[in-house]
Structure formats: C-alpha cells, structure tokens
Design an enzyme around this catalytic site. Sequence first.
Site, PDB file in Angstrom:
ATOM      1  N   ASN A   9      11.009   6.766  -4.753  1.00 33.47           N
ATOM      2  CA  ASN A   9      10.285   5.505  -4.740  1.00 33.47           C
ATOM      3  C   ASN A   9       9.211   5.527  -5.833  1.00 33.47           C
ATOM      4  O   ASN A   9       8.233   6.267  -5.743  1.00 33.47           O
ATOM      5  CB  ASN A   9       9.658   5.306  -3.353  1.00 33.47           C
ATOM      6  CG  ASN A   9       8.956   3.980  -3.199  1.00 33.47           C
ATOM      7  OD1 ASN A   9       8.267   3.515  -4.095  1.00 33.47           O
ATOM      8  ND2 ASN A   9       9.118   3.379  -2.035  1.00 33.47           N
ATOM      9  N   LYS A  10       9.404   4.723  -6.873  1.00 35.60           N
ATOM     10  CA  LYS A  10       8.485   4.707  -8.019  1.00 35.60           C
ATOM     11  C   LYS A  10       7.086   4.220  -7.632  1.00 35.60           C
ATOM     12  O   LYS A  10       6.090   4.707  -8.164  1.00 35.60           O
ATOM     13  CB  LYS A  10       9.067   3.853  -9.139  1.00 35.60           C
ATOM     14  CG  LYS A  10      10.267   4.478  -9.817  1.00 35.60           C
ATOM     15  CD  LYS A  10      10.822   3.559 -10.899  1.00 35.60           C
ATOM     16  CE  LYS A  10      11.901   4.140 -11.741  1.00 35.60           C
ATOM     17  NZ  LYS A  10      12.996   4.809 -11.135  1.00 35.60           N
ATOM     18  N   ASP A  67       6.175  11.045   5.202  1.00 33.66           N
ATOM     19  CA  ASP A  67       6.946  10.173   6.069  1.00 33.66           C
ATOM     20  C   ASP A  67       5.926   9.220   6.646  1.00 33.66           C
ATOM     21  O   ASP A  67       4.879   9.641   7.152  1.00 33.66           O
ATOM     22  CB  ASP A  67       7.672  10.952   7.167  1.00 33.66           C
ATOM     23  CG  ASP A  67       8.740  10.095   7.826  1.00 33.66           C
ATOM     24  OD1 ASP A  67       9.548   9.484   7.097  1.00 33.66           O
ATOM     25  OD2 ASP A  67       8.764  10.022   9.063  1.00 33.66           O
ATOM     26  N   SER A  68       6.193   7.963   6.491  1.00 36.08           N
ATOM     27  CA  SER A  68       5.224   6.978   6.929  1.00 36.08           C
ATOM     28  C   SER A  68       5.945   5.804   7.547  1.00 36.08           C
ATOM     29  O   SER A  68       7.146   5.611   7.344  1.00 36.08           O
ATOM     30  CB  SER A  68       4.347   6.526   5.755  1.00 36.08           C
ATOM     31  OG  SER A  68       5.144   6.080   4.685  1.00 36.08           O
ATOM     32  N   PHE A 146       4.677  -2.696  -0.946  1.00 32.81           N
ATOM     33  CA  PHE A 146       6.097  -2.614  -0.625  1.00 32.81           C
ATOM     34  C   PHE A 146       6.239  -2.503   0.880  1.00 32.81           C
ATOM     35  O   PHE A 146       5.250  -2.389   1.606  1.00 32.81           O
ATOM     36  CB  PHE A 146       6.770  -1.446  -1.349  1.00 32.81           C
ATOM     37  CG  PHE A 146       6.137  -0.101  -1.118  1.00 32.81           C
ATOM     38  CD1 PHE A 146       6.590   0.746  -0.129  1.00 32.81           C
ATOM     39  CD2 PHE A 146       5.065   0.324  -1.905  1.00 32.81           C
ATOM     40  CE1 PHE A 146       6.005   1.985   0.080  1.00 32.81           C
ATOM     41  CE2 PHE A 146       4.472   1.564  -1.704  1.00 32.81           C
ATOM     42  CZ  PHE A 146       4.947   2.393  -0.708  1.00 32.81           C
ATOM     43  N   GLY A 147       7.457  -2.547   1.361  1.00 28.98           N
ATOM     44  CA  GLY A 147       7.710  -2.407   2.783  1.00 28.98           C
ATOM     45  C   GLY A 147       7.069  -3.518   3.593  1.00 28.98           C
ATOM     46  O   GLY A 147       7.231  -4.701   3.307  1.00 28.98           O
ATOM     47  N   TYR A 148       6.333  -3.125   4.612  1.00 34.79           N
ATOM     48  CA  TYR A 148       5.719  -4.072   5.541  1.00 34.79           C
ATOM     49  C   TYR A 148       4.358  -4.570   5.065  1.00 34.79           C
ATOM     50  O   TYR A 148       3.677  -5.292   5.800  1.00 34.79           O
ATOM     51  CB  TYR A 148       5.580  -3.416   6.927  1.00 34.79           C
ATOM     52  CG  TYR A 148       6.898  -2.989   7.527  1.00 34.79           C
ATOM     53  CD1 TYR A 148       7.736  -3.899   8.161  1.00 34.79           C
ATOM     54  CD2 TYR A 148       7.312  -1.659   7.448  1.00 34.79           C
ATOM     55  CE1 TYR A 148       8.948  -3.505   8.693  1.00 34.79           C
ATOM     56  CE2 TYR A 148       8.519  -1.251   7.993  1.00 34.79           C
ATOM     57  CZ  TYR A 148       9.341  -2.181   8.610  1.00 34.79           C
ATOM     58  OH  TYR A 148      10.538  -1.786   9.142  1.00 34.79           O
ATOM     59  N   LYS A 169      -6.303  -0.837  -1.902  1.00 33.08           N
ATOM     60  CA  LYS A 169      -5.328  -0.365  -0.916  1.00 33.08           C
ATOM     61  C   LYS A 169      -5.330   1.165  -0.871  1.00 33.08           C
ATOM     62  O   LYS A 169      -5.309   1.763   0.216  1.00 33.08           O
ATOM     63  CB  LYS A 169      -3.932  -0.883  -1.245  1.00 33.08           C
ATOM     64  CG  LYS A 169      -2.882  -0.404  -0.252  1.00 33.08           C
ATOM     65  CD  LYS A 169      -1.490  -0.789  -0.681  1.00 33.08           C
ATOM     66  CE  LYS A 169      -0.470  -0.061   0.162  1.00 33.08           C
ATOM     67  NZ  LYS A 169       0.865  -0.111  -0.365  1.00 33.08           N
ATOM     68  N   ARG A 175      -1.707   6.203   3.611  1.00 38.66           N
ATOM     69  CA  ARG A 175      -1.288   7.198   2.616  1.00 38.66           C
ATOM     70  C   ARG A 175      -2.500   7.685   1.830  1.00 38.66           C
ATOM     71  O   ARG A 175      -2.635   8.875   1.551  1.00 38.66           O
ATOM     72  CB  ARG A 175      -0.225   6.615   1.684  1.00 38.66           C
ATOM     73  CG  ARG A 175       0.374   7.672   0.761  1.00 38.66           C
ATOM     74  CD  ARG A 175       1.604   7.167   0.010  1.00 38.66           C
ATOM     75  NE  ARG A 175       2.693   6.884   0.931  1.00 38.66           N
ATOM     76  CZ  ARG A 175       3.136   5.660   1.255  1.00 38.66           C
ATOM     77  NH1 ARG A 175       2.596   4.597   0.700  1.00 38.66           N
ATOM     78  NH2 ARG A 175       4.112   5.498   2.110  1.00 38.66           N
TER      79      ARG A 175
END
Length: 190
Positions: A9-10, A67-68, A146-148, A169, A175
């Site tokens: 994942n860049k 892992d998140s 990204f993601g949620y 962020k 993270r």
Amino acid sequence: MQFVLASHNKKKMAEMAAILSGLDIEVVPLPENAPEPEENGATFEENAMIKAKSAADFTGLPAIADDSGLCVDALGGAPGIYSARYCEGTDRDRNTLLLQNMSNQDDRACRFVCAIACILPGGEALTVRGECEGELLRESHGEGGFGYDPLFYVPAYGCTFGELPPETKNQISHRGRALRKLREELEARL
C-alpha cells in the site's frame, strides 16, 4: 539501516516513512514477488506479527508490519481484524456494506486500531498498539486518506479522516500513535 515495510500500500508506505523520518532508518517497500501470508491471527497484534515475520524471512531485512482496522461498537467490534476483507471489492464497496449494516443503529461510536509488529536486526520482535476514538457517519465526507477514512468522524476536529490534511491525520491517527510508540522503542533499542 533498511527496514522492509510488509505492505504494498503506497499510501501506508508514505504515512509510515513520514512518521519515522529523522531516525537512521530507511523504510523500503516489500518486493512485489513476496508471498502474501495468511492473516489467520485472532488479534491485530497476531496478524501484524505474521506479516512482519513473513517479510523478514523473505527479504532478510528487519521488518515492520501493521494490522489495522475499524472497530464499531454497535457491530460488536466488526469489521475489526477483517476490515480490509469485510467484503470483496473496493474501499467504496466496504464502506457501502458498513453503512448498510449500520443503517438502523443510533450508537455510532467506533475506533480505529493499529498494531505494529517489528522484527529487529538479530530477530527480536516487538509489538505496539495505537487507537483513535471517533464516530461513524451515515455518509462519506472527504477524498483524502483511504479505507474507512471518509466515514470516520473525529469530533475534536469537526471532520473526518478523509477531510483532514495528512500531517494532522498523522498526528492523531491510530497508526500515527502506534508509530510514535514504535519510534520510541526503536530509539531505545538501536
């Protein structure tokens, strides 16, 4: 010293490199031909360690893996460790399913969780964890992250992770918090 990031994942690579900058560490990407280990752990920490060990074994380098996921109270902590595999498809597909599953729920409390595992030179292993509390919106806001991220509302900032500038962020995210703990561990051990 090089550490391989056990991810393709860049955006995650850029986020980790930014937070770990200033250490005498160069975060390098996992080779494209690296095996994808089965994430069959029962916790974020176990899955992160599975990925870190696989990357270290494949490359011979110290490794960092995370892992998140998003844990939603009204769903008993789901999607949790299955966040990236909540359904087949894109981030948008996963967000749509999550909103469908939450359509009749008033309790919108949730948290992002990140566990980071690190295999140090010499094989010593460690894990750290970071969390960020928030609320799940009923629709997406923002194009960042990204993601949620477009659904995850942070009351103290009045916006979603998808609307926050990356620097902000990184300061408040799950993270970012886990990486700062990792940074402290690395500074003490290297």
